[in-house]
Design an enzyme around this catalytic site. Sequence first.
Site, PDB file in Angstrom:
ATOM      1  N   CYS A 111       7.681 -14.267   9.562  1.00  0.00           N
ATOM      2  CA  CYS A 111       6.912 -14.106   8.326  1.00  0.00           C
ATOM      3  C   CYS A 111       5.688 -13.208   8.564  1.00  0.00           C
ATOM      4  O   CYS A 111       5.833 -12.014   8.760  1.00  0.00           O
ATOM      5  CB  CYS A 111       6.550 -15.462   7.732  1.00  0.00           C
ATOM      6  SG  CYS A 111       6.119 -15.370   5.974  1.00  0.00           S
ATOM      7  N   HIS A 217      11.692 -18.333   7.325  1.00  0.00           N
ATOM      8  CA  HIS A 217      11.157 -19.342   8.248  1.00  0.00           C
ATOM      9  C   HIS A 217      12.298 -20.116   8.916  1.00  0.00           C
ATOM     10  O   HIS A 217      12.664 -21.204   8.472  1.00  0.00           O
ATOM     11  CB  HIS A 217      10.237 -20.305   7.494  1.00  0.00           C
ATOM     12  CG  HIS A 217       8.920 -19.708   7.148  1.00  0.00           C
ATOM     13  ND1 HIS A 217       7.795 -19.850   7.941  1.00  0.00           N
ATOM     14  CD2 HIS A 217       8.549 -18.924   6.101  1.00  0.00           C
ATOM     15  CE1 HIS A 217       6.787 -19.197   7.395  1.00  0.00           C
ATOM     16  NE2 HIS A 217       7.207 -18.625   6.274  1.00  0.00           N
ATOM     17  N   GLU A 219      12.163 -21.760  11.585  1.00  0.00           N
ATOM     18  CA  GLU A 219      11.659 -22.970  12.255  1.00  0.00           C
ATOM     19  C   GLU A 219      11.756 -24.212  11.364  1.00  0.00           C
ATOM     20  O   GLU A 219      11.724 -25.334  11.867  1.00  0.00           O
ATOM     21  CB  GLU A 219      10.205 -22.754  12.710  1.00  0.00           C
ATOM     22  CG  GLU A 219       9.134 -22.930  11.657  1.00  0.00           C
ATOM     23  CD  GLU A 219       9.034 -21.802  10.650  1.00  0.00           C
ATOM     24  OE1 GLU A 219       8.244 -21.919   9.692  1.00  0.00           O
ATOM     25  OE2 GLU A 219       9.735 -20.783  10.814  1.00  0.00           O
TER      26      GLU A 219
END
Length: 248
Positions: A111, A217, A219
Amino acid sequence: MDKPLIGVVMCHTVKDGHPTWVLHQKYLDAIMDVGGVVTALPHRPGLGETISHRTLPLLDGLLLPGSPSNIEPWRYNVSGEESESDPGRDELALTLIPQALKLRLPLLAICRGMQELVVAAGGTLNRQLPSEQVLHYADTDAPLAEQYAPAHPVQLMADGQLARLLGGARSLQVNSLHKQGIKDAGPRLQAEATAADGVIEAVSIPDHPFAIGVQWHPEWRYQDSDASSRLFEAFINACHHYRKEKRL
Protein backbone atom coordinates in the site's frame (compact mmCIF):
# COMPACT_ATOMS: atom_id res chain seq x y z
CA MET A 1 16.75 -22.12 13.80
CA ASP A 2 18.52 -19.60 11.56
CA LYS A 3 15.66 -17.22 10.82
CA PRO A 4 16.07 -14.13 8.61
CA LEU A 5 15.84 -10.71 10.24
CA ILE A 6 13.25 -8.43 8.63
CA GLY A 7 13.18 -4.69 9.24
CA VAL A 8 9.71 -3.11 9.24
CA VAL A 9 9.30 0.65 8.94
CA MET A 10 7.04 2.19 11.59
CA CYS A 11 4.55 5.05 11.39
CA HIS A 12 4.36 8.06 13.67
CA THR A 13 1.10 9.47 15.03
CA VAL A 14 -0.38 11.10 18.12
CA LYS A 15 -2.65 9.02 20.37
CA ASP A 16 -4.44 10.56 23.35
CA GLY A 17 -2.04 13.48 23.16
CA HIS A 18 1.06 11.28 23.21
CA PRO A 19 3.45 11.00 20.26
CA THR A 20 3.30 7.32 19.37
CA TRP A 21 5.00 4.80 17.09
CA VAL A 22 2.52 2.54 15.31
CA LEU A 23 2.97 -0.81 13.59
CA HIS A 24 -0.02 -3.08 13.09
CA GLN A 25 0.45 -6.60 14.47
CA LYS A 26 -0.98 -8.18 11.31
CA TYR A 27 2.22 -7.32 9.38
CA LEU A 28 4.44 -8.82 12.06
CA ASP A 29 2.32 -11.96 12.34
CA ALA A 30 2.46 -12.49 8.59
CA ILE A 31 6.27 -12.32 8.71
CA MET A 32 6.78 -14.42 11.84
CA ASP A 33 4.30 -17.12 10.86
CA VAL A 34 6.37 -17.95 7.78
CA GLY A 35 9.70 -18.02 9.60
CA GLY A 36 10.97 -14.47 9.87
CA VAL A 37 12.13 -12.45 12.88
CA VAL A 38 11.06 -8.80 13.00
CA THR A 39 12.82 -5.65 14.10
CA ALA A 40 10.85 -2.39 14.06
CA LEU A 41 12.38 0.70 12.48
CA PRO A 42 11.24 3.98 14.09
CA HIS A 43 12.45 7.21 12.56
CA ARG A 44 13.32 10.81 13.25
CA PRO A 45 13.96 13.55 10.68
CA GLY A 46 17.66 13.75 9.93
CA LEU A 47 18.48 10.16 10.88
CA GLY A 48 17.52 8.41 7.64
CA GLU A 49 21.09 8.13 6.35
CA THR A 50 22.40 6.87 9.69
CA ILE A 51 19.71 4.18 9.97
CA SER A 52 20.26 3.20 6.35
CA HIS A 53 24.01 2.74 6.67
CA ARG A 54 24.12 1.31 10.21
CA THR A 55 21.01 -0.89 10.32
CA LEU A 56 20.23 -1.98 6.77
CA PRO A 57 23.40 -4.11 6.33
CA LEU A 58 22.33 -6.14 9.39
CA LEU A 59 18.97 -7.07 7.85
CA ASP A 60 17.96 -9.93 5.57
CA GLY A 61 14.81 -8.26 4.27
CA LEU A 62 12.80 -5.03 4.40
CA LEU A 63 9.02 -4.63 4.70
CA LEU A 64 7.35 -1.30 3.93
CA PRO A 65 3.83 -1.55 5.39
CA GLY A 66 0.67 0.40 4.74
CA SER A 67 -0.32 3.50 6.69
CA PRO A 68 -3.15 6.02 7.03
CA SER A 69 -0.64 8.71 6.02
CA ASN A 70 0.38 9.72 2.50
CA ILE A 71 3.72 10.75 1.03
CA GLU A 72 4.22 14.51 0.92
CA PRO A 73 3.61 15.67 -2.69
CA TRP A 74 6.84 17.64 -3.01
CA ARG A 75 8.69 14.32 -2.78
CA TYR A 76 7.48 13.51 -6.31
CA ASN A 77 7.49 17.09 -7.65
CA VAL A 78 3.79 17.84 -7.19
CA SER A 79 2.45 20.97 -5.51
CA GLY A 80 -0.01 20.99 -2.64
CA GLU A 81 -0.20 20.12 1.04
CA GLU A 82 -0.81 16.69 2.55
CA SER A 83 -2.94 16.76 5.70
CA GLU A 84 -2.26 13.12 6.56
CA SER A 85 1.52 13.14 6.38
CA ASP A 86 4.40 11.43 8.17
CA PRO A 87 7.54 13.31 7.06
CA GLY A 88 9.90 11.16 9.12
CA ARG A 89 8.62 8.00 7.49
CA ASP A 90 8.98 9.62 4.06
CA GLU A 91 12.60 10.42 4.77
CA LEU A 92 13.45 7.01 6.20
CA ALA A 93 11.68 4.94 3.55
CA LEU A 94 12.97 7.00 0.64
CA THR A 95 16.49 6.70 2.05
CA LEU A 96 16.29 2.97 2.79
CA ILE A 97 14.85 1.89 -0.55
CA PRO A 98 17.74 2.97 -2.85
CA GLN A 99 20.25 1.43 -0.45
CA ALA A 100 18.21 -1.79 -0.19
CA LEU A 101 18.11 -2.04 -3.97
CA LYS A 102 21.85 -1.44 -4.14
CA LEU A 103 22.44 -4.24 -1.64
CA ARG A 104 19.92 -6.44 -3.50
CA LEU A 105 18.11 -6.87 -0.19
CA PRO A 106 14.67 -8.53 -0.55
CA LEU A 107 11.94 -5.92 -0.27
CA LEU A 108 8.17 -6.24 0.05
CA ALA A 109 6.15 -3.02 -0.16
CA ILE A 110 2.45 -2.83 0.76
CA CYS A 111 0.00 0.00 0.00
CA ARG A 112 1.83 3.18 1.13
CA GLY A 113 4.98 1.10 0.95
CA MET A 114 4.40 0.43 -2.75
CA GLN A 115 3.92 4.14 -3.32
CA GLU A 116 7.22 4.78 -1.51
CA LEU A 117 8.90 2.26 -3.82
CA VAL A 118 7.45 4.07 -6.83
CA VAL A 119 8.61 7.50 -5.67
CA ALA A 120 12.07 6.21 -4.71
CA ALA A 121 12.41 4.66 -8.17
CA GLY A 122 11.56 7.94 -9.93
CA GLY A 123 7.81 7.53 -10.45
CA THR A 124 4.88 9.78 -9.53
CA LEU A 125 1.52 9.40 -7.79
CA ASN A 126 -2.04 10.40 -8.52
CA ARG A 127 -3.20 12.16 -5.34
CA GLN A 128 -6.88 11.36 -5.94
CA LEU A 129 -7.92 8.29 -7.90
CA PRO A 130 -11.15 8.39 -9.91
CA SER A 131 -13.90 6.15 -8.57
CA GLU A 132 -16.34 5.92 -11.49
CA GLN A 133 -15.24 2.48 -12.70
CA VAL A 134 -13.43 0.98 -9.68
CA LEU A 135 -13.92 2.08 -6.07
CA HIS A 136 -10.45 1.90 -4.58
CA TYR A 137 -11.20 3.22 -1.10
CA ALA A 138 -13.22 1.43 1.59
CA ASP A 139 -15.66 3.01 4.03
CA THR A 140 -13.60 3.61 7.17
CA ASP A 141 -16.76 3.63 9.29
CA ALA A 142 -17.53 0.04 8.30
CA PRO A 143 -16.35 -2.93 10.42
CA LEU A 144 -12.78 -4.01 9.64
CA ALA A 145 -13.95 -7.25 8.03
CA GLU A 146 -15.95 -5.17 5.52
CA GLN A 147 -13.15 -2.67 4.93
CA TYR A 148 -10.70 -5.47 4.13
CA ALA A 149 -13.11 -7.66 2.19
CA PRO A 150 -12.33 -8.37 -1.48
CA ALA A 151 -13.32 -5.23 -3.39
CA HIS A 152 -12.35 -5.74 -7.04
CA PRO A 153 -10.27 -7.97 -9.31
CA VAL A 154 -6.78 -7.25 -10.59
CA GLN A 155 -5.31 -8.73 -13.74
CA LEU A 156 -1.80 -10.16 -13.34
CA MET A 157 0.78 -9.78 -16.10
CA ALA A 158 1.20 -13.19 -17.66
CA ASP A 159 5.00 -13.02 -17.72
CA GLY A 160 5.40 -11.18 -14.43
CA GLN A 161 7.21 -12.13 -11.25
CA LEU A 162 4.02 -11.94 -9.22
CA ALA A 163 2.10 -14.30 -11.48
CA ARG A 164 4.94 -16.81 -11.26
CA LEU A 165 5.12 -16.54 -7.47
CA LEU A 166 1.38 -17.15 -7.29
CA GLY A 167 1.51 -20.34 -9.31
CA GLY A 168 0.58 -18.87 -12.68
CA ALA A 169 -2.55 -17.04 -11.49
CA ARG A 170 -4.02 -14.66 -14.07
CA SER A 171 -6.27 -12.63 -11.78
CA LEU A 172 -6.96 -12.02 -8.09
CA GLN A 173 -9.74 -10.55 -6.01
CA VAL A 174 -8.12 -7.96 -3.73
CA ASN A 175 -9.13 -5.60 -0.96
CA SER A 176 -8.73 -1.91 -1.66
CA LEU A 177 -8.09 0.89 0.85
CA HIS A 178 -6.20 3.57 -1.04
CA LYS A 179 -7.25 7.01 -2.25
CA GLN A 180 -3.96 7.57 -4.04
CA GLY A 181 -2.19 5.44 -6.61
CA ILE A 182 0.47 5.27 -9.30
CA LYS A 183 0.39 7.90 -12.02
CA ASP A 184 3.73 7.05 -13.63
CA ALA A 185 5.65 4.00 -12.44
CA GLY A 186 8.95 5.42 -13.65
CA PRO A 187 11.75 3.81 -15.65
CA ARG A 188 12.87 1.08 -13.23
CA LEU A 189 9.55 -0.52 -12.31
CA GLN A 190 7.54 -3.11 -14.16
CA ALA A 191 3.77 -3.28 -13.75
CA GLU A 192 2.71 -6.63 -12.29
CA ALA A 193 -1.05 -6.15 -11.95
CA THR A 194 -3.71 -3.63 -12.97
CA ALA A 195 -7.32 -2.91 -12.03
CA ALA A 196 -10.09 -2.62 -14.63
CA ASP A 197 -9.69 1.17 -14.75
CA GLY A 198 -6.00 0.85 -15.63
CA VAL A 199 -4.65 1.75 -12.18
CA ILE A 200 -1.42 -0.16 -11.54
CA GLU A 201 -1.95 -2.37 -8.48
CA ALA A 202 1.42 -4.15 -8.22
CA VAL A 203 4.98 -3.50 -9.38
CA SER A 204 8.40 -5.11 -9.35
CA ILE A 205 11.99 -4.27 -10.21
CA PRO A 206 12.88 -6.81 -12.93
CA ASP A 207 16.65 -6.94 -12.29
CA HIS A 208 16.28 -7.43 -8.53
CA PRO A 209 15.96 -10.86 -6.83
CA PHE A 210 12.84 -9.80 -4.89
CA ALA A 211 11.52 -6.23 -4.92
CA ILE A 212 7.74 -6.33 -5.18
CA GLY A 213 5.06 -3.83 -4.25
CA VAL A 214 1.31 -4.44 -4.01
CA GLN A 215 -1.37 -1.81 -3.51
CA TRP A 216 -3.70 -4.14 -1.62
CA HIS A 217 -3.26 -5.59 1.88
CA PRO A 218 -2.17 -9.26 1.74
CA GLU A 219 -1.38 -9.20 5.47
CA TRP A 220 -5.10 -9.07 6.33
CA ARG A 221 -6.12 -12.63 7.27
CA TYR A 222 -3.26 -13.86 5.08
CA GLN A 223 -3.72 -17.40 6.40
CA ASP A 224 -7.11 -17.57 4.66
CA SER A 225 -5.71 -16.61 1.26
CA ASP A 226 -3.50 -18.89 -0.81
CA ALA A 227 -2.20 -15.92 -2.80
CA SER A 228 -1.30 -13.91 0.31
CA SER A 229 0.37 -16.89 1.96
CA ARG A 230 2.40 -17.58 -1.19
CA LEU A 231 3.54 -13.96 -1.35
CA PHE A 232 4.84 -13.88 2.23
CA GLU A 233 6.43 -17.31 1.87
CA ALA A 234 8.21 -16.20 -1.31
CA PHE A 235 9.44 -13.07 0.44
CA ILE A 236 10.85 -15.01 3.40
CA ASN A 237 12.41 -17.59 1.07
CA ALA A 238 14.19 -14.74 -0.72
CA CYS A 239 15.34 -13.43 2.66
CA HIS A 240 16.68 -16.88 3.59
CA HIS A 241 18.61 -17.03 0.32
CA TYR A 242 19.98 -13.51 0.82
CA ARG A 243 21.14 -14.43 4.33
CA LYS A 244 22.98 -17.50 3.05
CA GLU A 245 24.61 -15.56 0.20
CA LYS A 246 25.66 -12.81 2.60
CA ARG A 247 27.53 -15.34 4.71
CA LEU A 248 29.57 -16.78 1.83
